[in-house]
Motif scaffolding. Structure first.
Motif, mmCIF file in Angstrom:
data_model
loop_
_atom_site.group_PDB
_atom_site.id
_atom_site.type_symbol
_atom_site.label_atom_id
_atom_site.label_comp_id
_atom_site.label_asym_id
_atom_site.label_seq_id
_atom_site.Cartn_x
_atom_site.Cartn_y
_atom_site.Cartn_z
ATOM 1 N N GLY A 112 44.312 47.212 32.037
ATOM 2 C CA GLY A 112 44.588 45.805 31.800
ATOM 3 C C GLY A 112 45.376 45.132 32.910
ATOM 4 O O GLY A 112 45.853 44.008 32.739
ATOM 5 N N LYS A 133 44.803 41.511 33.746
ATOM 6 C CA LYS A 133 45.205 40.438 32.847
ATOM 7 C C LYS A 133 46.388 39.639 33.406
ATOM 8 O O LYS A 133 46.683 38.549 32.927
ATOM 9 N N ARG A 175 37.495 41.175 29.525
ATOM 10 C CA ARG A 175 38.031 41.560 30.841
ATOM 11 C C ARG A 175 37.007 41.496 31.973
ATOM 12 O O ARG A 175 37.399 41.469 33.144
#
Length: 413
Positions: free
Chosen positions: A331, A334, A378
């Motif tokens: 992640g 992000k 994503r």
């Protein structure tokens, strides 16, 4: 007299890449020479000086201590190369050779343009002289306290070219930028004399805006070649500049792996480390070291918010490194700030693996999650971060070899 002294003269030189450049040019004894201002006169009086480069903050300070200043260096008002011949110190400015090479190589055309030079030190003087030599219509120096400064930049919104000669954004102060390029809608070229990191925040913005740009490594290598020619009174083939520049880019660029949790970044990182001899830096492991506990405990204690804050800090520090393999968490994309940290010194590889084959053990956000939905969320973030995509549905060794082939071909772009 014993062996002659060759090296780079400055005050703080821990960031310098000059030694490997001059070694590659054939000066095996080249070294870094850190001196305080009061030590300059005694050092420059030494009879065993062969040749010196001079950097911040001494490019003007050394001039009164030299016996003869080359006409171009005198006109610029800055010296970066000193040679002792027949007992006399001769001073030159080869930064001008490097600056012009950098500009031509980047395709930045000064002809008829308005140029903003950020900074007023020795490198600024060189940039001003070269801009005029290359045909600039107007050259404006921006300083912190002069008549043209950072508080009244709006009066120069019509600038065509921006040149940064300040240390803003230089290692270890990565991530800072001296100006916002959107303030100059006509800008058609950006040059930054900083070479560590490879892509400063200023250059990353220029690239995002589609503006031709260059960091200072091309300038550094080209001026070193010219300096070596003065040191030893010999001609060096022009092709040596590109050869050394390419080798340095390859040696110092990071390989960065991004991708979904469980896509194989750790496995591929280990395979790449074995293949290349480079260190693999696991940013998740750095997060755990900083937090003093495993990642699942971080999530249990402070949730994703605490984890992302720690991840941003660890990514910022890891991204300052050079010549490594950086392994990110799934992640990391992000957090927008992580892009600059990873891209500043790295080529970013997005590892793809079939979503249905991704493991979830030990991954707090993956356990019980809809991985297909996570991928849809994503996917555009991975696309924004990545330089290229690598399929990782086969053997790890094949994936590592594919990455290394690409890296050898494109590192430094």
């Amino acid at each position: 007299m014993g062996e002659l002294v060759y090296g780079l003269l400055g005050r703080k030189l821990g960031h310098s890449w000059s030694v490997p450049i001059h070694t590659a040019l054939g000066c095996a004894g080249y070294r870094l020479i850190e001196l305080e201002p009061e030590e300059l006169p005694a050092f420059l009086a030494r009879e065993d000086i062969g040749g010196l480069n001079v950097t911040i903050p001494y490019k003007m300070d050394v001039m009164p201590l030299c016996d003869k200043i080359d006409d171009r260096a005198a006109a610029i008002g800055s010296v970066n190369t000193i040679v002792r011949r027949d007992g006399k110190l001769l001073a030159f400015n080869t930064d001008a050779d490097g600056f012009c090479f950098m500009a031509r190589r980047a395709g930045v055309d000064f002809h008829g343009g308005k140029v903003l030079v950020l900074g007023s030190g020795g490198a600024s003087r060189t940039a001003v002289a070269c801009a005029r030599q290359l045909g600039a219509r107007e050259v404006v120096v921006i300083s912190r306290s002069g008549p043209d400064n950072y508080e009244n930049l709006s009066r120069h919104a019509d600038a065509d070219i921006v040149v940064n000669t300040t240390p803003v954004g230089m290692y270890p102060g990565n991530g800072a930028a001296p100006v916002d390029l959107t303030a100059f809608p006509r800008c058609r070229g950006v040059l930054d004399v900083i070479y560590n990191p490879h892509r400063t925040a200023l250059l990353l913005q220029a690239q995002a805006l589609g503006i031709p740009c260059s960091d200072g490594l091309a300038m550094l290598v080209a001026q070193a070649k010219a300096a070596e020619e003065h040191f030893f009174s010999r001609s060096i083939p022009d092709g040596e500049t590109e050869r050394i520049l390419s080798a340095l880019r390859h040696e110092t660029e990071n390989i960065v792996l991004i991708g979904m949790p469980g896509c194989g970044k750790s496995t591929i990182g280990a395979a790449l480390a074995a293949l290349t001899g480079r260190e693999a830096v696991d940013i998740d492991a750095e997060i755990e070291r900083r937090a003093g506990c495993p990642i699942p405990e971080i999530f249990a204690r402070g949730g994703e918010t605490e984890f992302r804050a720690l991840e941003r800090q660890a990514t910022a520090e890891a991204g300052k490194r050079t010549g490594c393999i950086l392994l990110t968490g799934g992640g990391a994309v992000k957090t927008p700030e992580n892009y600059g940290a990873l891209r500043q010194n790295g080529r970013i590889y997005h590892l793809l693996r079939e979503v249905g084959t991704l493991p979830t053990d030990g991954r707090p956000l993956s356990q019980g999650a809809d991985l297909a939905a996570m991928w849809r969320e994503r996917k555009p973030l991975y696309e924004r971060f990545r330089d290229t995509v690598i399929d990782n549905n086969g053997p790890a060794e094949e994936t590592a070899q594919a990455i290394w082939r690409d890296f050898c071909a494109y590192s430094g772009d």
